[in-house]
Design an enzyme around this catalytic site. Structure first.
Site, PDB file in Angstrom:
ATOM      1  CG  ASP A 160      71.178  46.725  77.470  1.00  0.00           C
ATOM      2  OD1 ASP A 160      71.674  47.800  77.859  1.00  0.00           O
ATOM      3  OD2 ASP A 160      71.334  45.647  78.075  1.00  0.00           O
ATOM      4  CB  SER A 206      59.504  47.613  71.889  1.00  0.00           C
ATOM      5  OG  SER A 206      58.687  48.162  70.886  1.00  0.00           O
ATOM      6  CG  HIS A 259      67.800  53.879  82.382  1.00  0.00           C
ATOM      7  ND1 HIS A 259      68.019  53.841  83.733  1.00  0.00           N
ATOM      8  CD2 HIS A 259      67.660  52.574  82.000  1.00  0.00           C
ATOM      9  CE1 HIS A 259      68.010  52.587  84.157  1.00  0.00           C
ATOM     10  NE2 HIS A 259      67.795  51.799  83.116  1.00  0.00           N
TER      11      HIS A 259
END
Length: 362
Positions: free
Chosen positions: A144, A331, A220
């Site tokens: 995200d 981050s 991911h």
């Protein structure tokens, strides 16, 4: 004569300030001022007003670096691991949810009492159906976040935000041995960018994704690829929010980061997890030897680890959408990869994106 003597220290001794305290106080105050400036810039952007680029000077960067962000990040990490009383969990997590706009309906476990500490809450897993992985496109978003920049790499420089660049070689470090990669790299006489491109007619592309504190904190695999090498750069832990990225040139080269390098069906592929303030902990699930935000490190140093060995000549195969790692809080993820010239991004700078959505395809 019966009065007790009052022992007092000299005034100058009481008010004596050590250089370290002055440095921390000055640096902390300046960091707060920068946060306020970033907020004003964000408000202007929301109104559609273009903000001119104003880069920090060397002394401003040095002053920002004087703030002990690594120490504060380690302290924050320990605080996050303190188990909260059951009665306190809902009020604390609810405040965080309200502040950063977290959508708990997507969480695999919605009950706030389930999370024993802040660290578990930050690293919460999502329901399987919350982030469907796009099968139609070759590269998906690994996390995200917000798209800061994307496009072709030009002249060995990569844009962290529009108009502010950093060196490709400084960011990735020296070229990795060809023995660790399946493909043959370009001759060493070419530029660093050309050495990464293994197939004629291909170009080098990049994409920068900023994870805010309210985002899902796991990342991911963005495509089907093979991870052959890990390079860890200890460094600063400055904020990487868009305002700071617009202000400090080569911000991502200053900060601690973990570079995963390998190849996919079109050649070179890399994913870099960049640390930030309160995000000193970067975890890669298949790399148990990785330890980030250590108390001491040598400036400008890095350490390498190869996943290619006599027993494992294929490295670490990753499937698109497979769990790869996690941050603590939020981050930045930077993708740098090789692809044919007809590769197209399906993005707009500044847009919000979620893990599993399309980044680009041929």
């Amino acid at each position: 004569t019966d009065r007790k003597k009052l022992h007092t220290a000299p005034v100058r001794q009481i008010f004596r300030l050590r250089p370290f305290h002055v440095l921390v106080a000055t640096g902390g105050g300046y960091a707060g001022y920068r946060k306020y400036e970033d907020y004003k810039l964000e408000e202007l952007e929301k109104r559609g007003i273009e903000v001119p680029v104003k880069l920090a000077s060397e002394w401003e960067v040095a002053l920002y670096k004087s703030v002990p962000t690594r120490l504060l990040s380690r302290a924050w990490g320990r605080l996050n691991q303190v188990e909260l009383p059951t009665w306190l969990r809902k009020p604390v997590y609810s405040l965080y949810i309200w502040t950063f706009g977290v959508n708990m309906k997507e969480a695999a476990v919605e009950d706030l009492h389930h999370y024993r500490n802040l660290s578990e809450f930050f690293r919460r897993k999502l329901k399987p159906q919350a982030r469907p992985v796009c099968c139609l496109h070759s590269v998906i978003s690994p996390s995200d976040g917000k798209i800061l920049n994307f496009g072709q790499v030009k002249n060995c420089e990569v844009e962290q935000v529009k108009g502010v660049t950093y060196s490709l070689e400084s960011f990735l470090g020296p070229r990795i041995s060809t023995e660790e990669l399946r493909f043959q790299q370009a001759p060493s006489g070419n530029s660093f960018q050309q050495q990464l491109v293994s197939k004629e007619g291909n170009e080098l592309y990049h994409c920068v994704i900023y994870l805010a504190p309210g985002d899902y904190h796991c990342f991911h695999s963005p495509t089907d690829w093979r991870v052959s090498h890990r390079r860890h750069f200890p460094g600063s832990l400055m904020s990487v929010n868009p305002g700071v990225a617009r202000w400090i040139k080569e911000l991502f080269c200053h900060n601690e980061r973990v570079v995963l390098t390998g190849d996919w069906k079109h050649g070179f592929f890399s994913l870099t997890a960049v640390g930030a303030t309160n995000v000193g902990s970067i975890r890669i699930y298949f790399d148990q030897d990785l330890h980030t935000n250590s108390p001491s490190y040598s400036k400008g140093s890095y350490n390498d680890f190869s996943f290619i060995s006599n027993n494992n000549k294929e490295g670490i195969p990753m499937r698109k959408g497979e769990h790869l790692g996690e941050f603590n809080l939020g981050s930045t993820i930077v993708l740098i990869f090789e692809a044919p010239k007809d590769f197209n991004f399906h993005l707009k700078a500044g847009q919000k994106i979620r893990f599993g959505e399309a980044l680009g395809s041929l």
